[in-house]
Design a protein around this motif. Structure first.
Motif, short mmCIF file in Angstrom:
data_model
loop_
_atom_site.label_atom_id
_atom_site.label_comp_id
_atom_site.label_asym_id
_atom_site.label_seq_id
_atom_site.Cartn_x
_atom_site.Cartn_y
_atom_site.Cartn_z
N UNK A 1 0.73 -1.11 0.01
CA UNK A 1 0.00 0.06 0.11
C UNK A 1 0.93 1.34 -0.07
N UNK A 2 2.16 1.25 -0.35
CA UNK A 2 2.94 2.29 -0.54
C UNK A 2 3.81 2.59 0.49
N UNK A 3 4.19 1.70 1.44
CA UNK A 3 5.06 2.34 2.68
C UNK A 3 6.51 2.02 2.30
N UNK B 1 4.16 0.71 14.19
CA UNK B 1 3.15 1.70 14.77
C UNK B 1 1.70 1.30 14.72
N UNK B 2 1.36 0.40 13.87
CA UNK B 2 0.07 -0.09 13.66
C UNK B 2 -0.18 -1.03 14.86
N UNK B 3 0.92 -1.87 15.25
CA UNK B 3 0.73 -2.97 16.27
C UNK B 3 0.57 -2.20 17.61
N UNK B 4 1.45 -1.03 17.73
CA UNK B 4 1.21 -0.38 18.82
C UNK B 4 -0.10 0.25 19.07
N UNK C 1 -2.24 3.52 8.40
CA UNK C 1 -0.74 4.14 8.83
C UNK C 1 0.08 4.42 7.54
N UNK C 2 -0.17 3.58 6.70
CA UNK C 2 0.43 3.68 5.21
C UNK C 2 0.02 4.89 4.55
N UNK C 3 -1.21 5.20 4.59
CA UNK C 3 -1.99 6.48 4.22
C UNK C 3 -1.51 7.65 5.00
N UNK C 4 -1.16 7.56 6.12
CA UNK C 4 -0.71 8.63 6.95
C UNK C 4 0.73 9.05 6.43
N UNK C 5 1.38 7.97 6.11
CA UNK C 5 2.92 7.99 5.78
C UNK C 5 2.69 8.77 4.17
N UNK C 6 1.67 8.35 3.41
CA UNK C 6 1.50 8.98 1.97
C UNK C 6 1.40 10.67 2.40
N UNK C 7 0.39 10.87 3.17
CA UNK C 7 0.18 12.32 3.44
C UNK C 7 1.30 12.98 3.87
#
Length: 194
Positions: A40-42, A52-55, A81-87
């Protein structure tokens, strides 16, 4: 041979304060979470996204509905979280190049004999085709076919209604087919590699 406790049993133990049970959940779901983040782009940040997602999942366990499947709920957090990284990434083209570099490694599944039959050329064409899709179309194809999620799980992971999953998947596959068909219009000696 006992397969071990299922997710629901482990979650009950986690709620009872058993941290080892959460470590077992992490070990069980980390590979699919990592594939999800990367596809998904990470890219190179996939491990950080998963961590971070597991936390966040651990912190949100009180909001997890008992009896619901854990994997789609977790993968939705990974996708967010992957989308947040994209942003936070400034340029879309850089993300696309990052995905193209990571995808060939993630598409191959040595444990799946059917995947090993896919030739390197076809795999490269598929990666180029997927990279040419819009982010939403790439996400839905990735979830359904590269992560082997069913329609309901895909809807959960992406946070979309099932109807949106169906329509975007239909459009994405049509677009992907067009891209791959265009590549197959190359002279036969080019498509054969000779």
């Amino acid at each position: 041979m006992h397969a071990g406790p299922d997710d629901a049993e482990l979650l009950a133990r986690v709620r009872g304060g058993d941290r080892d049970a959460y470590a077992e959940l992490v070990g069980r779901h980390a590979p699919i979470a990592l594939r999800t983040a990367a596809l998904l782009g990470a890219g190179a940040d996939a491990e950080d996204v998963v961590q971070e997602a597991f936390v966040k999942a651990y912190a949100a366990l009180d909001r997890f509905r008992p009896g619901a499947p854990f994997r789609p709920w977790l993968l939705r957090i990974v996708a967010n979280e992957a989308r947040n990284l994209h942003r936070s990434t400034s340029r879309r083209s850089a993300r696309e190049r990052q995905w193209e570099r990571a995808a060939p490694l993630l598409l191959s599944r040595p444990d799946d004999p059917a995947e090993s039959v896919l030739s390197r050329e076809r795999q490269d064409a598929l990666v180029r085709g997927l990279a040419g899709l819009s982010p939403h179309h790439r996400q839905v194809v990735t979830c359904r076919y590269l992560l082997d999620l069913d329609e309901a799980e895909t809807a959960t992971v992406l946070g979309w209604p099932r109807g949106t999953v169906k329509s975007r998947l239909h459009r994405a596959l049509a677009r992907l087919r067009d891209v791959l068909d265009a590549e197959s219009d190359l002279p036969e000696e080019v498509t054969r590699g000779g």
